[in-house]
Design an enzyme around this catalytic site. Structure first.
Site, short mmCIF file in Angstrom:
data_model
loop_
_atom_site.label_atom_id
_atom_site.label_comp_id
_atom_site.label_asym_id
_atom_site.label_seq_id
_atom_site.Cartn_x
_atom_site.Cartn_y
_atom_site.Cartn_z
N PHE A 84 0.85 -1.20 0.00
CA PHE A 84 0.00 0.00 0.00
C PHE A 84 0.88 1.25 0.00
O PHE A 84 1.85 1.33 0.76
CB PHE A 84 -0.86 -0.05 1.27
CG PHE A 84 -1.79 1.11 1.47
CD1 PHE A 84 -3.04 1.12 0.86
CD2 PHE A 84 -1.43 2.17 2.29
CE1 PHE A 84 -3.92 2.18 1.06
CE2 PHE A 84 -2.30 3.23 2.49
CZ PHE A 84 -3.55 3.24 1.88
N ASN A 144 -3.42 1.90 10.76
CA ASN A 144 -4.17 2.31 9.57
C ASN A 144 -4.52 1.01 8.87
O ASN A 144 -3.79 0.55 8.01
CB ASN A 144 -3.34 3.22 8.67
CG ASN A 144 -4.06 3.52 7.37
OD1 ASN A 144 -5.28 3.37 7.28
ND2 ASN A 144 -3.31 3.92 6.36
N PRO A 145 -5.64 0.40 9.24
CA PRO A 145 -5.99 -0.91 8.69
C PRO A 145 -6.79 -0.77 7.39
O PRO A 145 -7.17 0.35 7.03
CB PRO A 145 -6.89 -1.48 9.80
CG PRO A 145 -7.60 -0.27 10.32
CD PRO A 145 -6.63 0.89 10.19
C1 LIG Z 1 -4.35 0.52 4.48
S1 LIG Z 1 -2.88 -0.44 4.50
C2 LIG Z 1 -1.91 0.59 5.59
C3 LIG Z 1 -0.44 0.32 5.58
C4 LIG Z 1 0.37 1.32 6.45
N1 LIG Z 1 -0.02 1.19 7.84
C5 LIG Z 1 0.16 2.73 6.00
O1 LIG Z 1 -0.48 3.52 6.68
O2 LIG Z 1 0.67 3.09 4.92
C6 LIG Z 1 -3.37 -1.81 5.53
C7 LIG Z 1 -2.31 -2.91 5.71
O3 LIG Z 1 -2.87 -3.93 6.56
C8 LIG Z 1 -2.41 -5.20 6.14
N2 LIG Z 1 -3.34 -6.19 6.71
C9 LIG Z 1 -4.59 -6.50 6.30
N3 LIG Z 1 -5.15 -7.40 7.12
C10 LIG Z 1 -4.22 -7.66 8.09
C11 LIG Z 1 -4.21 -8.49 9.23
N4 LIG Z 1 -5.28 -9.23 9.57
N5 LIG Z 1 -3.12 -8.51 10.01
C12 LIG Z 1 -2.03 -7.73 9.70
N6 LIG Z 1 -1.97 -6.94 8.61
C13 LIG Z 1 -3.07 -6.89 7.81
C14 LIG Z 1 -2.43 -5.07 4.62
O4 LIG Z 1 -1.64 -6.06 4.02
C15 LIG Z 1 -1.89 -3.64 4.46
O5 LIG Z 1 -0.49 -3.66 4.38
#
Ligand SMILES: C[S@@+](CC[C@H](N)C(=O)[O-])C[C@H]1O[C@@H](n2cnc3c(N)ncnc32)[C@H](O)[C@@H]1O
Length: 281
Positions: free
Chosen positions: A88, A184-185
């Protein structure tokens, strides 16, 4: 006007016609990237040094490939991060979430604050906190192996403890000790797929964007994780969509052991992140 600036003006028009939201900015960034200069130095590129590869990258951006995928870099607060397919691209909105978190940690007056970044992606949040909060101990988790290839590059040489796994089941070794949980999920409702900008929909991984019908599936799980990780008085901050400002604070209710649940706007004054404090026993 030198040749490059004339070409930038033309490129700006092409990008605007293609619906790129910030055409001038992107045309200049691409020109600076191809000619290996800063944006403010474009006027100094000699006509004889104009590089025709500029039109190749402009054509890619015209197809709505993200600027950051073309240049391979994204700026976030004081960081320059490596990004590309599989991870992302960090967004400016998240910078204000981190700003709030830094203020909250400072106000705690803890000597070595313990911080956990859930869903770290490129590592943007964790690395910014490690850089800007002196003596912080920062831990981060990410599920996707594709994203982690970028996270590891960005975190090389940093003091962040990076782990792979599901955020909902992470860091049992830190239970009840953490000062700040930040995330930031993924939060876009699946029902909004068609309204998502092409740069995100076609290039950011689905796992980074969507989380169930109403977009709140993972946030509901993260509430339990934050509850488990935080010490009494510790705080959680979670980014959400601008349409979810009325919903997310309600996940952090008194009955579930939370206090001071609140919602906050981003720099564009749109609801952007929710915060809450783990209640004292
Ligand atoms: C919206 S992106 C945000 C990435 C970073 N925190 C940022 O702000 O740029 C959400 C991230 O959550 C990860 N993700 C999704 N579900 C997850 C889970 N159950 N456990 C850990 N990571 C997860 C995705 O792969 C992605 O990298």
């Amino acid at each position: 006007m030198n040749l490059l600036l004339a070409e930038v003006a033309q490129a700006t028009q092409r990008l605007a016609d293609a619906g790129v939201p910030s055409p001038r900015n992107d045309a200049e960034e691409l020109a600076a990237f191809v000619h290996a200069v800063k944006r403010g130095e474009l006027h100094s590129v000699k006509d004889s040094d104009f590089d025709a590869r500029y039109w190749e990258v402009v054509a890619r951006r015209e197809q709505r490939e993200p600027l950051q995928h073309i240049t391979g870099r994204a700026f976030f607060r004081y960081l320059e991060l490596q990004v590309g397919p599989g991870v992302f691209v960090p967004r400016p909105e998240t910078e204000s979430v981190v700003g709030w978190a830094i203020d909250a940690v400072r106000a705690m007056d803890v000597v070595e604050p313990l911080i956990v970044d859930l869903c770290t992606g490129s590592g943007a949040i964790a690395l910014a906190l490690a850089q800007e909060v002196p003596r912080s101990r920062v831990h981060a988790v990410e599920l996707s192996e594709d994203a982690l290839r970028w996270t590891r590059k960005n975190m090389e040489g940093s003091r962040v403890d990076l782990r792979q796994g599901d955020a909902r089941d992470a860091f049992h070794d830190l239970d009840g000790q953490v000062d700040l949980v930040i995330s930031n999920p993924p939060y876009i409702p699946l029902t909004e797929w068609e309204y998502v900008a092409p740069e995100a929909r076609d290039y950011d991984p689905d796992l980074a964007l969507f989380s169930g019908e109403d977009g709140l599936d993972l946030i509901r799980g993260l509430e339990r994780t934050a509850h488990r990780l935080l010490r009494p008085g510790g705080v959680v901050v979670i980014e959400h969509a601008d349409t979810q400002g009325g919903q997310v604070p309600w996940i952090f209710t008194e009955e579930r052991g939370w206090a001071d649940a609140a919602d906050h706007p981003d720099l564009n004054n749109r609801p952007r992140f929710a915060t809450a404090r783990r209640a004292m026993p």
